[in-house]
Scaffold this motif. Structure first.
Motif, short mmCIF file in Angstrom:
data_model
loop_
_atom_site.label_atom_id
_atom_site.label_comp_id
_atom_site.label_asym_id
_atom_site.label_seq_id
_atom_site.Cartn_x
_atom_site.Cartn_y
_atom_site.Cartn_z
N MET A 32 39.00 43.64 45.77
CA MET A 32 39.10 45.08 45.44
C MET A 32 38.23 45.43 44.25
SD MET A 32 41.05 46.15 47.77
CE MET A 32 41.48 47.83 47.27
N HIS A 33 37.96 44.46 43.37
CA HIS A 33 37.14 44.76 42.19
C HIS A 33 36.62 43.44 41.63
CE1 HIS A 33 35.60 46.94 38.81
NE2 HIS A 33 36.36 46.35 37.93
N ARG A 34 35.35 43.42 41.25
CA ARG A 34 34.77 42.21 40.64
C ARG A 34 33.97 42.67 39.42
NH1 ARG A 34 33.08 36.82 41.82
NH2 ARG A 34 34.22 36.83 43.80
N PHE A 35 34.00 41.87 38.37
CA PHE A 35 33.22 42.22 37.17
C PHE A 35 32.70 40.96 36.49
CE2 PHE A 35 37.72 41.87 36.16
CZ PHE A 35 37.76 41.07 35.02
N LYS A 36 31.63 41.13 35.74
CA LYS A 36 31.04 39.99 35.03
C LYS A 36 31.88 39.71 33.79
CE LYS A 36 26.16 40.02 36.39
NZ LYS A 36 26.63 39.17 37.52
N MET A 54 40.53 44.22 29.85
CA MET A 54 41.70 45.05 30.16
C MET A 54 41.28 46.28 30.95
SD MET A 54 44.23 43.33 29.05
CE MET A 54 45.28 44.49 29.87
N ASN A 55 40.19 46.91 30.51
CA ASN A 55 39.73 48.12 31.21
C ASN A 55 39.35 47.81 32.66
OD1 ASN A 55 38.94 50.98 31.19
ND2 ASN A 55 36.88 50.12 31.57
N GLU A 56 38.70 46.67 32.88
CA GLU A 56 38.32 46.28 34.25
C GLU A 56 39.56 46.08 35.12
OE1 GLU A 56 33.99 46.01 33.87
OE2 GLU A 56 35.43 46.30 35.50
N ILE A 57 40.62 45.56 34.52
CA ILE A 57 41.87 45.36 35.28
C ILE A 57 42.45 46.71 35.68
CG2 ILE A 57 44.28 44.56 35.09
CD1 ILE A 57 43.18 42.27 33.28
N PHE A 58 42.45 47.67 34.76
CA PHE A 58 42.97 49.01 35.08
C PHE A 58 42.09 49.68 36.14
CE2 PHE A 58 46.50 49.01 32.46
CZ PHE A 58 46.22 48.72 31.14
N VAL A 59 40.77 49.52 36.03
CA VAL A 59 39.86 50.09 37.04
C VAL A 59 40.17 49.49 38.41
CG1 VAL A 59 37.44 50.11 37.81
CG2 VAL A 59 37.99 50.66 35.43
N GLY A 60 40.39 48.19 38.44
CA GLY A 60 40.72 47.52 39.71
C GLY A 60 42.04 48.01 40.28
N LEU A 61 43.02 48.22 39.41
CA LEU A 61 44.34 48.70 39.88
C LEU A 61 44.23 50.13 40.40
CD1 LEU A 61 46.76 47.13 37.23
CD2 LEU A 61 46.72 46.68 39.71
N GLU A 62 43.40 50.95 39.77
CA GLU A 62 43.20 52.34 40.27
C GLU A 62 42.59 52.30 41.66
OE1 GLU A 62 41.02 54.45 37.09
OE2 GLU A 62 42.89 55.55 36.77
N LYS A 66 44.20 53.81 45.01
CA LYS A 66 43.42 54.75 45.84
C LYS A 66 43.36 54.26 47.29
CE LYS A 66 40.47 56.90 43.16
NZ LYS A 66 39.30 56.80 42.26
N ALA A 67 43.47 52.93 47.47
CA ALA A 67 43.41 52.35 48.83
C ALA A 67 44.75 52.48 49.54
CB ALA A 67 43.01 50.87 48.74
N GLY A 68 45.72 53.09 48.83
CA GLY A 68 47.00 53.37 49.49
C GLY A 68 48.12 52.42 49.13
N TYR A 69 47.86 51.51 48.20
CA TYR A 69 48.94 50.58 47.78
C TYR A 69 49.58 51.15 46.52
CZ TYR A 69 46.72 47.52 51.13
OH TYR A 69 46.20 47.00 52.28
N ARG A 215 53.87 48.92 31.69
CA ARG A 215 54.47 49.91 30.80
C ARG A 215 54.11 51.33 31.21
NH1 ARG A 215 52.72 48.15 24.92
NH2 ARG A 215 54.15 49.81 24.32
N HIS A 216 55.08 52.24 31.00
CA HIS A 216 54.89 53.65 31.37
C HIS A 216 53.62 54.22 30.75
CE1 HIS A 216 55.65 57.81 32.32
NE2 HIS A 216 55.55 58.11 31.03
N LYS A 217 53.34 53.81 29.50
CA LYS A 217 52.21 54.46 28.80
C LYS A 217 50.90 54.28 29.56
CE LYS A 217 50.05 51.19 25.56
NZ LYS A 217 49.64 50.95 24.16
N TRP A 218 50.75 53.14 30.27
CA TRP A 218 49.48 52.94 31.01
C TRP A 218 49.40 53.89 32.21
CZ3 TRP A 218 46.47 51.12 27.76
CH2 TRP A 218 46.81 50.07 26.90
N HIS A 219 50.59 54.26 32.75
CA HIS A 219 50.59 55.20 33.88
C HIS A 219 50.20 56.61 33.45
CE1 HIS A 219 52.37 52.58 37.01
NE2 HIS A 219 53.02 52.01 36.00
N THR A 220 50.30 56.87 32.13
CA THR A 220 49.91 58.22 31.66
C THR A 220 48.40 58.28 31.43
OG1 THR A 220 50.21 57.63 29.34
CG2 THR A 220 52.15 58.50 30.51
N ILE A 221 47.77 57.09 31.40
CA ILE A 221 46.32 57.05 31.12
C ILE A 221 45.53 56.77 32.40
CG2 ILE A 221 44.51 55.85 29.78
CD1 ILE A 221 46.82 55.06 27.79
N TYR A 222 46.07 55.89 33.25
CA TYR A 222 45.37 55.50 34.49
C TYR A 222 46.25 55.83 35.69
CZ TYR A 222 42.67 52.55 31.21
OH TYR A 222 41.90 52.09 30.16
#
Ligand SMILES: Nc1ncnc2c1ncn2[C@@H]1O[C@H](COP(=O)(O)OP(=O)(O)OP(=O)(O)O)[C@@H](O)[C@H]1O
Ligand SMILES: C[C@H](O)[C@H](O)[C@@H](O)C(=O)CO
Ligand SMILES: [Mg+2]
Length: 490
Positions: A32-36, A54-62, A66-69, A215-222
Motif C-alpha cells: 500500500m505504501h513504500r518509502f526510502k 512517522m509521517n510515512e506511516i500515517f500517509v500509508g494508513l490514509e 482510502k482503499a476502503g479499509y 490515539r484519538h489525536k492522530w485521527h484529528t490530524i490524519y
C-alpha cells in the motif's frame, strides 16, 4: 470489508506498509505504501529521521483508509539495536543515532577491557557487534542518560507514538546484548556498566501483545482507519524468520537484505564455547525460539555501489551486468569492518583489492559480481561453521528478503554450499509480521500452520548445487579468510 492486517516493515534501506488478508487459506499481500529509509548527518552524528518515518506511516494508513479499509490491525518491525531517548515530558530528546555512526568505534573494546567477552556471552548469548545497544549506551553522556525517562527501541517508540503505550518487545530487546538469557530480564550488571536503571526500559513483553488503539489525536490530524496495534516480533529479522517457509528438515534461513542474517531457528539457546568463538548470536525469536545466526555484511555493499553509480541502474540491472562477469575474480573478506560505513564503497573495495594483490573490479558489473561472489563464499563458509557448531548437517537454505530475487546469488550460494536453496518470499519480513497478528487474533492457530499458509501462498524458486563447479574455490577462500583473520571473537 474482510478483516485486514497491516504490516509496517521498516528496514535500513526502505520501509513499506503491506496489507494482508486471508482468503481460503491463502495470504493475499498488497503493497500500500513504500518509502526510502536511511540516515543523515545531524548534530555531529548519523541519525534516523524518525518524524519522517512517522509521517510515512500515517500517509500509508490514509491510503489504506482510502482503499476502503476502516478497521485494521497493525504491527511494526524495524532494524535492531537502535533506540530513542524519551524525556520526562514523554517526548523524544533527539533524533535516534544510527548503529553505523562512528561513536561506537572503540566502545566495545573499552567496555570489555574489564568485563570479559566470555562473561557477557555466557549471560546473553549475543554476538559481538560494536554497535550493539550496550556499546551505544556506553557512549552516551551519563548526565543526559540520568535525565532520560525511558529508552525505547525504534519499533517500540513508533508504537508508543501511535498509541501512547510503551513496551519493550523481547526479540528486539535481545539485540541490545543486555538481556539475560536465563533470567529473561535486562541483566543488572550490564545495566550498571552503562548507568541505566531497570525501569528506564519499558516493561518487557512477548510478541503477540496487544498494545492498544491509535490515539484519538492522530485521527484529528490524519484520515486514518480505526487501528489496533499489536506488538509483533518487532526485530525485522525475527519477523523475517517467521515469514520463512521452512522447507527442509534441518533448515537454515538467510534473511538477505541490507544485512545477510544467516542462521537457524532453535528451541534452546546455543551459547557454548564453539558458538562464542564463532561469534554466533542467540537473538530471541517469537514463541520461545532462538535465532542462532551471524550478521554478514550483506547487500548494503550493493546499495552503496548503486548510489555511487548515481542510481543509474536498478538492482536487477546491476544483477544482469554481474551475470556477464566471471565469479571469484578476487577474494574479499566482506565482513571486514572497513565496509561497515565507508565514505565510498567503490573505492573501499578497490583499495582492499589493491592492498591484497587481488584483481581490481572496475565496471558496475565487475563490482557487483565481486560483492555477490564473495558473499556467496562467505555464506558457504558459515554454513560449514553452523554444521560444525550444531553437530548436524543443515539440509536446506531458505533465502528470503530482497536478496532472494537475485538468481545469480542464489545459484552461487547453492553450488558453493552444496545445499538446496529455496528462494522467497521477498517480503518475508512483512509476512512474518502479519503471521503474529493473525495468530494473536486467532485467524491462524500457530506458526506451523502459518508457514503452511506461506508455502501455499508463495511458491519458492529452487536452486540445486551444480556439480563439479568452482573446484577448490571455497577451500582457497577459507585459507584466505584464515590469513585475513576470520570474524571470530578475540
Ligand atoms: N529485483 C532485484 N534484483 C536484484 N537485487 C534486488 C532485487 N530486489 C531487491 N534486491 C536487493 O535486495 C536489497 C533490499 O532487500 P530488502 O528489501 O529485504 O531490504 P530492506 O528490507 O529494505 O532493508 P533491511 O535489510 O534493513 O530490512 C536491495 O539492496 C537489493 O540489493
Ligand atoms: C543492526 C542489526 O544487526 C540489523 O538491524 C540486523 O539485525 C537486521 O535486522 C537487518 O535488517
Ligand atoms: Mg527488511
Amino acid at each position: 470489508m474482510s478483516k485486514a492486517y497491516v504490516a509496517v516493515d521498516i528496514g535500513a534501506s526502505s520501509g513499506r506498509l503491506m496489507l494482508g488478508t486471508l482468503d481460503g487459506g491463502k495470504l493475499q499481500l498488497k503493497e500500500m505504501h513504500r518509502f526510502k529509509n536511511g540516515f543523515t548527518k545531524e548534530n555531529g552524528h548519523d541519525r534516523w529521521n524518525i518524524e519522517s518515518i512517522m509521517n510515512e506511516i500515517f500517509v500509508g494508513l490514509e491510503k489504506i483508509k482510502k482503499a476502503g479499509y476502516d478497521d485494521v490491525q497493525l504491527g511494526i518491525d524495524t532494524w535492531a539495536v537502535d533506540y530513542v531517548l524519551v524525556g520526562m515530558d514523554g517526548k523524544k530528546v533527539e533524533d535516534p543515532i544510527s548503529y553505523r555512526d562512528a561513536r561506537t568505534k572503540d566502545a566495545m573494546e573499552e567496555l570489555t577491557s574489564d568485563l570479559p567477552k566470555s562473561y557477557i556471552y555466557k549471560k546473553t548469548g549475543i554476538q559481538f557487534l560494536n554497535f550493539n545497544t550496550l556499546y551505544q549506551l556506553y557512549t552516551e553522556n551519563r548526565e543526559e542518560l540520568a535525565k532520560t525517562d525511558k529508552i525505547m527501541m525504534i519499533p517500540d517508540y513508533i508504537g508508543y507514538v501511535l498509541t501512547g503505550n510503551a513496551v519493550t518487545e523481547v526479540t528486539n530487546a535481545s539485540t541490545t546484548q543486555m538481556l539475560n538469557l536465563r533470567e529473561g530480564l535486562f541483566d543488572n550488571n550490564l545495566l550498571d556498566k552503562v548507568h541505566v536503571q531497570q525501569d528506564q526500559f519499558p516493561r518487557l513483553v512477548e510478541s503477540g501483545t496487544i498494545l492498544g488503539k491509535i490515539r484519538h489525536k492522530w485521527h484529528t490530524i490524519y484520515d486514518l482507519p480505526e487501528t489496533e496495534v499489536i506488538t509483533v516480533a518487532t526485530h525485522d529479522t525475527a519477523s523475517a524468520v517467521l515469514g520463512t517457509p521452512g522447507e527442509g528438515d534441518h533448515w537454515a534461513f538467510l534473511s538477505s537484505g541490507t544485512w545477510s542474517l544467516l542462521g537457524t531457528e532453535l528451541n534452546v539457546p546455543e551459547n557454548g564455547e564453539l558458538a562464542f568463538q564463532g561469534n554466533y548470536t542467540n537473538e530471541w525469536g517469537a514463541y520461545g525460539t532462538y535465532r542462532f545466526l551471524k550478521n554478514i555484511m550483506g547487500l548494503w555493499m550493493v546499495q552503496n555501489l548503486k548510489h555511487e553509480f548515481d542510481d543509474k541502474y536498478s538492482f536487477s540491472e546491476l544483477a544482469s551486468m554481474a551475470e556477464k562477469v566471471s565469479p571469484f575474480e578476487q577474494f574479499i573478506n566482506v565482513n571486514d569492518d572497513r565496509f561497515a560505513n565507508p565514505e565510498n564503497m567503490t573505492k573501499e573495495i578497490q583499495d582492499y583489492c589493491k592492498e591484497h594483490n587481488e584483481k581490481v573490479p572496475e565496471t558496475p558489473g565487475e563490482l557487483t559480481m565481486a560483492v555477490y561472489s564473495n558473499l556467496a563464499l562467505y555464506y558457504a563458509n558459515e554454513i560449514q561453521e553452523l554444521n560444525r557448531i550444531l553437530g548436524y548437517e543443515l539440509d536446506a537454505l531458505n533465502i528470503v528478503g530482497g536478496g532472494s530475487n537475485v538468481a545469480l546469488l542464489n545459484q552461487l550460494t547453492s553450488t558453493l554450499s552444496n545445499i538446496t536453496v529455496y528462494a522467497g518470499p521477498g517480503e518475508a519480513t512483512a509476512i512474518g509480521n502479519l503471521m503474529v497478528q493473525m495468530i494473536t487474533k486467532n485467524d491462524i492457530n500457530n506458526i506451523a500452520e502459518g508457514r503452511k499458509v506461506i508455502r501455499d501462498s508463495y511458491p519458492v524458486k529452487t536452486f540445486k548445487p551444480e556439480t563439479n563447479k568452482y573446484g577448490n574455490t571455497l577451500h582457497e577462500y577459507q585459507d584466505f579468510l584464515n590469513t585475513e583473520g576470520r570474524d571470530t571473537v578475540q
